[in-house]
Design a protein around this motif. Sequence first.
Motif, mmCIF file in Angstrom:
data_model
loop_
_atom_site.group_PDB
_atom_site.id
_atom_site.type_symbol
_atom_site.label_atom_id
_atom_site.label_comp_id
_atom_site.label_asym_id
_atom_site.label_seq_id
_atom_site.Cartn_x
_atom_site.Cartn_y
_atom_site.Cartn_z
ATOM 1 N N GLU A 1 12.031 -8.622 4.233
ATOM 2 C CA GLU A 1 11.250 -8.331 2.772
ATOM 3 C C GLU A 1 10.004 -7.960 3.089
ATOM 4 O O GLU A 1 9.244 -9.075 3.810
ATOM 5 N N LEU A 2 9.266 -7.225 2.704
ATOM 6 C CA LEU A 2 7.856 -6.874 2.720
ATOM 7 C C LEU A 2 6.920 -7.740 2.094
ATOM 8 O O LEU A 2 7.200 -7.998 0.819
ATOM 9 N N HIS A 3 6.107 -8.487 2.700
ATOM 10 C CA HIS A 3 4.825 -9.095 1.961
ATOM 11 C C HIS A 3 3.974 -8.430 1.220
ATOM 12 O O HIS A 3 3.875 -7.335 1.561
ATOM 13 N N HIS A 4 3.339 -9.169 0.312
ATOM 14 C CA HIS A 4 2.511 -8.128 -0.739
ATOM 15 C C HIS A 4 1.682 -7.304 0.042
ATOM 16 O O HIS A 4 1.144 -6.319 -0.185
ATOM 17 N N GLU A 5 0.886 -8.174 1.235
ATOM 18 C CA GLU A 5 -0.079 -7.443 1.790
ATOM 19 C C GLU A 5 0.151 -6.061 2.281
ATOM 20 O O GLU A 5 -0.372 -5.206 2.545
ATOM 21 N N SER A 6 1.795 -6.421 2.910
ATOM 22 C CA SER A 6 2.283 -4.891 3.393
ATOM 23 C C SER A 6 2.404 -3.899 2.526
ATOM 24 O O SER A 6 2.252 -2.664 2.608
ATOM 25 N N ILE A 7 2.961 -4.324 1.425
ATOM 26 C CA ILE A 7 3.232 -3.417 0.221
ATOM 27 C C ILE A 7 1.650 -2.791 -0.112
ATOM 28 O O ILE A 7 1.759 -1.626 -0.399
ATOM 29 N N GLU A 8 0.811 -3.580 -0.491
ATOM 30 C CA GLU A 8 -0.487 -3.182 -0.542
ATOM 31 C C GLU A 8 -0.931 -2.116 0.335
ATOM 32 O O GLU A 8 -1.501 -1.153 -0.133
ATOM 33 N N SER A 9 -0.902 -2.436 1.559
ATOM 34 C CA SER A 9 -1.452 -1.484 2.596
ATOM 35 C C SER A 9 -0.758 -0.079 2.617
ATOM 36 O O SER A 9 -1.147 0.801 3.102
ATOM 37 N N SER A 10 0.544 -0.085 2.142
ATOM 38 C CA SER A 10 1.236 0.892 2.074
ATOM 39 C C SER A 10 0.660 2.058 1.120
ATOM 40 O O SER A 10 0.766 3.331 1.348
ATOM 41 N N LEU A 11 -0.168 1.765 0.342
ATOM 42 C CA LEU A 11 -0.839 2.683 -0.358
ATOM 43 C C LEU A 11 -1.852 3.516 0.426
ATOM 44 O O LEU A 11 -2.373 4.634 0.067
ATOM 45 N N ASN A 12 -2.178 3.106 1.437
ATOM 46 C CA ASN A 12 -3.085 4.013 2.553
ATOM 47 C C ASN A 12 -2.128 5.118 2.974
ATOM 48 O O ASN A 12 -2.578 5.829 3.770
ATOM 49 N N TYR A 13 -0.737 4.986 3.023
ATOM 50 C CA TYR A 13 0.331 5.968 3.416
ATOM 51 C C TYR A 13 0.726 6.860 2.803
ATOM 52 O O TYR A 13 1.899 7.505 2.666
ATOM 53 N N GLY A 14 -0.002 7.019 1.482
ATOM 54 C CA GLY A 14 0.320 8.459 0.702
ATOM 55 C C GLY A 14 1.168 7.813 -0.665
ATOM 56 O O GLY A 14 1.518 8.929 -1.575
ATOM 57 N N PHE A 15 1.501 6.557 -0.830
ATOM 58 C CA PHE A 15 2.218 6.437 -1.969
ATOM 59 C C PHE A 15 1.239 6.140 -3.198
ATOM 60 O O PHE A 15 -0.036 6.083 -2.879
ATOM 61 N N ASN A 16 1.579 6.588 -4.285
ATOM 62 C CA ASN A 16 0.533 6.618 -5.457
ATOM 63 C C ASN A 16 0.398 5.490 -6.165
ATOM 64 O O ASN A 16 -0.472 5.230 -6.666
#
Length: 268
Positions: A176-191
């Motif tokens: 299960e991804l933690h919120h920091e990882s979910i937020e960092s994913s915004l750097n990888y092209g998610f809108n």
Amino acid sequence: MLSFFIMKKCYIIREESGGMKMEIKIFEDASSLDSYVADELCACVGMEEHPVLGFATGNTPCGAYDQCIEKYKRKEVDFSKVTAFSLDEYVGMHHQNERSFFYFMKTHLYDHINIAKENIYALNGAAMDMDSECHRYEELINKNPIDIQLLGIGMDGHIAYNEPNTPFTSITHVMELHHESIESSLNYGFNSLDEVPRQGVTMGIATIMKAKRLIMMAKGADKTELVDRMVNGIVCESFPSSIIQTHPNVVVVLDKEAASSLRLNTIK
Ligand code: PGA
């Protein structure tokens, strides 16, 4: 014993205590760091008969991949015998999806070098049965021990998608991804955060620690306190990257910004 050398482009700190050795290299800039990592990878490729490399995704390693491609174009390296593994993947994501980590590796490296397609291994986040997918991957790594594993550190101290409190004994597993990882994913092209998968599938911590050599890369001031905790803090499951202190062959490569909070005087 602490040895501290100042070189043209980097500082090398070597800590040796109780047989453990942790090498930390601090580079003037990101590009010299990238060159070092590319040189290490390409030297391994040149030396081993069947080199096995573990690649990381994220923003940090991109420059090193660019330099590997440049070396390949200059015919300084031949990747045809290389076997490659990736650290992790989003659960539910097909490899064709532009945001998958497989797609990242393909477009940032594999498509530009002569690596054989059949030697590229990656976790399939869209597998129907994730347990057997994890088992398949772990077995592949057992059969092809990794010579060099590249790593980055996440904003919550994760390595690969091993979030805080993952057991150090973990092998490839769903997380299960933690919120920091979910937020960092915004750097990888998610809108938006809504688009980011909530689970990852990842090499476990024990899987990563089986690699013969680890290269941990960190760049930028955002990472500096995390880097200090990783290198100088207590080794504990609540801060997964701290495990690298116990690896027998690890180098931590930092740009000046990532090293700016490093408590060098705490290294005995
Ligand atoms: P980054 O990610 O390279 O994009 O900072 C590092 C990580 O989460 O492992």
